[in-house]
Design a protein around this motif. Structure first.
Motif, mmCIF file in Angstrom:
data_model
loop_
_atom_site.group_PDB
_atom_site.id
_atom_site.type_symbol
_atom_site.label_atom_id
_atom_site.label_comp_id
_atom_site.label_asym_id
_atom_site.label_seq_id
_atom_site.Cartn_x
_atom_site.Cartn_y
_atom_site.Cartn_z
ATOM 1 N N THR A 31 15.660 3.838 -13.565
ATOM 2 C CA THR A 31 15.940 2.403 -13.598
ATOM 3 C C THR A 31 16.268 1.883 -12.203
ATOM 4 N N THR A 32 16.895 2.706 -11.373
ATOM 5 C CA THR A 32 17.197 2.296 -10.003
ATOM 6 C C THR A 32 15.918 2.053 -9.214
ATOM 7 N N ILE A 33 14.977 3.005 -9.267
ATOM 8 C CA ILE A 33 13.782 2.841 -8.435
ATOM 9 C C ILE A 33 12.878 1.736 -8.965
ATOM 10 N N VAL A 34 12.814 1.571 -10.265
ATOM 11 C CA VAL A 34 11.983 0.503 -10.829
ATOM 12 C C VAL A 34 12.534 -0.866 -10.445
ATOM 13 N N GLU A 35 13.836 -1.060 -10.642
ATOM 14 C CA GLU A 35 14.404 -2.382 -10.363
ATOM 15 C C GLU A 35 14.500 -2.646 -8.865
ATOM 16 N N ASP A 36 14.737 -1.607 -8.054
ATOM 17 C CA ASP A 36 14.704 -1.798 -6.597
ATOM 18 C C ASP A 36 13.309 -2.186 -6.130
ATOM 19 N N THR A 37 12.288 -1.601 -6.744
ATOM 20 C CA THR A 37 10.908 -1.945 -6.391
ATOM 21 C C THR A 37 10.592 -3.382 -6.766
ATOM 22 N N ARG A 38 11.024 -3.793 -7.954
ATOM 23 C CA ARG A 38 10.816 -5.180 -8.376
ATOM 24 C C ARG A 38 11.495 -6.143 -7.391
ATOM 25 N N GLU A 39 12.722 -5.799 -6.966
ATOM 26 C CA GLU A 39 13.430 -6.644 -6.002
ATOM 27 C C GLU A 39 12.703 -6.670 -4.661
ATOM 28 N N PHE A 40 12.253 -5.508 -4.178
ATOM 29 C CA PHE A 40 11.576 -5.457 -2.894
ATOM 30 C C PHE A 40 10.291 -6.275 -2.909
ATOM 31 N N LEU A 41 9.510 -6.152 -3.970
ATOM 32 C CA LEU A 41 8.235 -6.867 -4.067
ATOM 33 C C LEU A 41 8.420 -8.333 -4.445
ATOM 34 N N ASP A 42 9.641 -8.704 -4.820
ATOM 35 C CA ASP A 42 9.969 -10.092 -5.146
ATOM 36 C C ASP A 42 9.063 -10.613 -6.252
ATOM 37 N N THR A 43 9.049 -9.887 -7.355
ATOM 38 C CA THR A 43 8.203 -10.258 -8.488
ATOM 39 C C THR A 43 9.007 -10.247 -9.777
ATOM 40 N N ASP A 44 8.641 -11.124 -10.707
ATOM 41 C CA ASP A 44 9.212 -11.109 -12.044
ATOM 42 C C ASP A 44 8.402 -10.224 -12.984
ATOM 43 N N ASP A 45 7.260 -9.720 -12.512
ATOM 44 C CA ASP A 45 6.424 -8.861 -13.353
ATOM 45 C C ASP A 45 7.089 -7.512 -13.572
ATOM 46 N N ASP A 46 6.614 -6.822 -14.609
ATOM 47 C CA ASP A 46 7.086 -5.464 -14.865
ATOM 48 C C ASP A 46 6.561 -4.521 -13.788
ATOM 49 N N VAL A 47 7.283 -3.420 -13.587
ATOM 50 C CA VAL A 47 6.914 -2.420 -12.589
ATOM 51 C C VAL A 47 6.852 -1.049 -13.248
ATOM 52 N N ILE A 48 5.784 -0.323 -12.945
ATOM 53 C CA ILE A 48 5.636 1.068 -13.382
ATOM 54 C C ILE A 48 5.617 1.953 -12.148
ATOM 55 N N VAL A 49 6.412 3.016 -12.148
ATOM 56 C CA VAL A 49 6.340 4.056 -11.122
ATOM 57 C C VAL A 49 5.937 5.338 -11.835
ATOM 58 N N LEU A 50 4.761 5.835 -11.518
ATOM 59 C CA LEU A 50 4.155 6.925 -12.273
ATOM 60 C C LEU A 50 3.861 8.103 -11.362
ATOM 61 N N THR A 51 4.045 9.300 -11.866
ATOM 62 C CA THR A 51 3.665 10.495 -11.121
ATOM 63 C C THR A 51 2.146 10.600 -11.121
ATOM 64 N N ALA A 52 1.554 10.221 -10.001
ATOM 65 C CA ALA A 52 0.088 10.164 -9.901
ATOM 66 C C ALA A 52 -0.281 9.697 -8.507
ATOM 67 N N SER A 53 -1.551 9.822 -8.185
ATOM 68 C CA SER A 53 -2.126 9.107 -7.055
ATOM 69 C C SER A 53 -2.366 7.663 -7.467
#
Length: 369
Positions: free
Chosen positions: A49-71
Motif C-alpha cells: 500500500t505504501t508503494i502504490v499510494e506513493d506512486t499515485r502521489e508522485f504521478l499526480d493522478t487520481d487513477d488506480d495504480v498497479i505495481v506488478l512483478t514483471a517487465s
C-alpha cells in the motif's frame, strides 16, 4: 545450443548511461537485503500500500495504480487483452512501437498502423484523420511516448486530447523509457493506461512494472471476455481493494527497493525531477550538435534518451568498448537497422548534467574528437 558461461561475480563496476537499466542508489540496493517475510503478512500490506499510494502521489493522478512483478512488456499484452475487443490503432515510428503492434497481432487483434519513418514523430492531426476516416472506429489507440530506438518523444498530450473526442476509444501509452523523468499530466489528457518499467527513469533494479488505470479502462475490462489473467486490471485492483496486496507472489526485495527509491523521488518532486532531466537532455543535444548530429526530428526529442547521428563515421562498437575499458562507463549503440549510423546516451534516473559530461568527455577522448 549456447555454452554455459559461469557467472563469477568478479567484474569491474561500470557506470551505466544506457537507455536502461540505469544507475541505482546504494541505499536502494541495500534495501533488497532486508530479511524475507511472507507475502500474505500484514508487513506486506504495509509495504505494497505504501508503494502504490506513493506512486499515485508522485504521478499526480487520481487513477488506480498497479505495481506488478514483471517487465513493462507485460502491459503491452495486458492492456491489449483487457481493452481491445477487435481493433486498435498503433502509430509506429521505431522498433518498440512496431513491436507493440506486433504483440497485438500475435494476440489476435486487428491492428491498423499509422506508419512514420524512424526518427519522425507521430502527429496529432494524422491520428485525428485516421480516427475520422476509419469505419467502425477503434477500441484503443496505443502508442509509445518515448521511442527508445530513435530518441523521439511523441506528443502524447496533444494526441490524448484528440482521442478524448472519441469516447468509445481508449488511449494507452507505453512510457517505459521516460515516465519518472518526463512529466506528463495523465488525468488532464485522457490517458486511460500508461505504463513503465522500474529500471529506466525510476532508477530502480529491473523486475517491476507500473501501470495506471482509469475508471473507463477498468469498466471496459470488466466487460471483456479475453482479459489478461496475470495483468488483469479487475483482478489486480479488486485484490488490492480487499487485501492491500498483490494477487500473486511478488518480488518482495524489489518492492523494498521501490519503497526506498520512491521516497527519494517524492522528496525531489516530479516537477524537479522533470527539470533535471530536461537540463541533461539539453546538454546532451548541444554536445551532439557540436560533434555529430541528432537523429530525432527537431521539436520531438526525448528527455531521457538521446539518439546521436554518427555523422563523423566513428566505429561505434569500438568506441563503446574503449570507453568501457578505459573509463568504466557504458553507453549504447544504435538499434536495429541504424546500429552503426547512431549511438544512444541514456540520461535518466539519478544522473546529472555533471555526470553526463563525464561520459561525453570520455567519448571525445576515445573517438579522438
Amino acid at each position: 545450443m549456447t555454452d554455459k558461461r559461469e557467472y563469477t561475480g568478479d567484474y569491474q563496476d561500470k557506470t551505466l548511461y544506457l537507455p536502461g537499466p540505469t544507475e541505482v542508489r546504494e541505499d536502494v540496493i541495500d534495501a533488497m537485503a532486508e530479511p524475507m517475510f511472507g507475502h500474505r503478512m500484514d508487513r506486506m500490506t504495509d509495504l505494497y500500500t505504501t508503494i502504490v499510494e506513493d506512486t499515485r502521489e508522485f504521478l499526480d493522478t487520481d487513477d488506480d495504480v498497479i505495481v506488478l512483478t514483471a517487465s513493462g512488456t507485460e502491459f503491452w499484452e495486458a492492456t491489449t487483452l483487457n481493452l481491445v475487443e477487435d481493433r486498435l490503432l498503433v502509430p509506429t515510428s521505431g522498433s518498440f512501437s512496431e513491436r507493440q503492434a506486433n504483440v497485438a497481432e500475435r494476440l489476435g487483434k486487428d491492428v491498423d498502423r499509422l506508419t512514420y519513418e524512424w526518427g519522425q514523430a507521430v502527429k496529432p492531426d494524422d491520428v485525428r484523420a485516421q480516427l475520422e476516416e476509419t469505419d467502425g472506429g477503434y477500441d484503443v489507440v496505443a502508442m509509445v511516448m518515448n521511442e527508445t530506438s530513435t530518441g523521439v518523444r511523441n506528443p502524447v498530450e496533444e494526441i490524448g486530447d484528440v482521442v478524448a473526442e472519441y469516447p468509445d476509444t481508449l488511449f494507452v501509452v507505453d512510457a517505459i523509457s521516460c515516465l519518472g523523468g518526463d512529466y506528463v499530466d495523465i488525468d488532464a489528457h485522457g490517458i486511460d493506461a500508461i505504463f513503465t518499467s522500474t529500471q529506466k527513469a525510476f532508477a530502480m533494479p529491473p523486475g517491476l512494472a507500473v501501470c495506471t488505470v482509469s475508471e473507463d479502462a477498468y469498466d471496459r475490462e470488466v466487460e471483456s471476455e479475453s482479459a489478461s489473467w496475470y495483468g488483469g486490471f479487475q483482478r489486480c485492483l479488486d485484490y488490492y481493494d480487499r487485501k492491500g496486496q498483490t494477487h500473486s507472489t511478488p518480488a518482495i526485495p524489489l518492492m523494498l527497493a521501490y519503497r526506498t527509491q520512491m521516497k527519494h523521488m517524492l522528496e525531489e518532486s516530479h516537477e524537479q525531477r522533470d527539470q533535471r532531466h530536461r537540463e541533461m537532455a539539453e546538454y546532451t543535444r548541444e554536445w551532439a550538435r557540436e560533434h555529430f548530429g541528432l537523429f530525432a526530428e527537431e521539436g520531438y526529442r526525448s528527455q531521457t534518451v538521446t539518439c546521436v547521428e554518427n555523422t563523423q563515421g566513428i566505429d561505434v562498437a569500438e568506441t563503446i568498448e574503449a570507453v568501457s575499458e578505459e573509463y568504466d562507463m557504458v553507453f549504447s549503440n544504435g538499434y536495429g537497422d541504424i546500429a552503426e549510423d547512431t549511438f544512444r546516451i541514456g540520461h535518466m534516473g539519478e544522473h546529472t548534467v555533471e555526470s553526463v559530461k563525464e561520459l561525453t568527455d570520455a567519448i571525445e577522448d576515445a573517438a579522438g574528437l
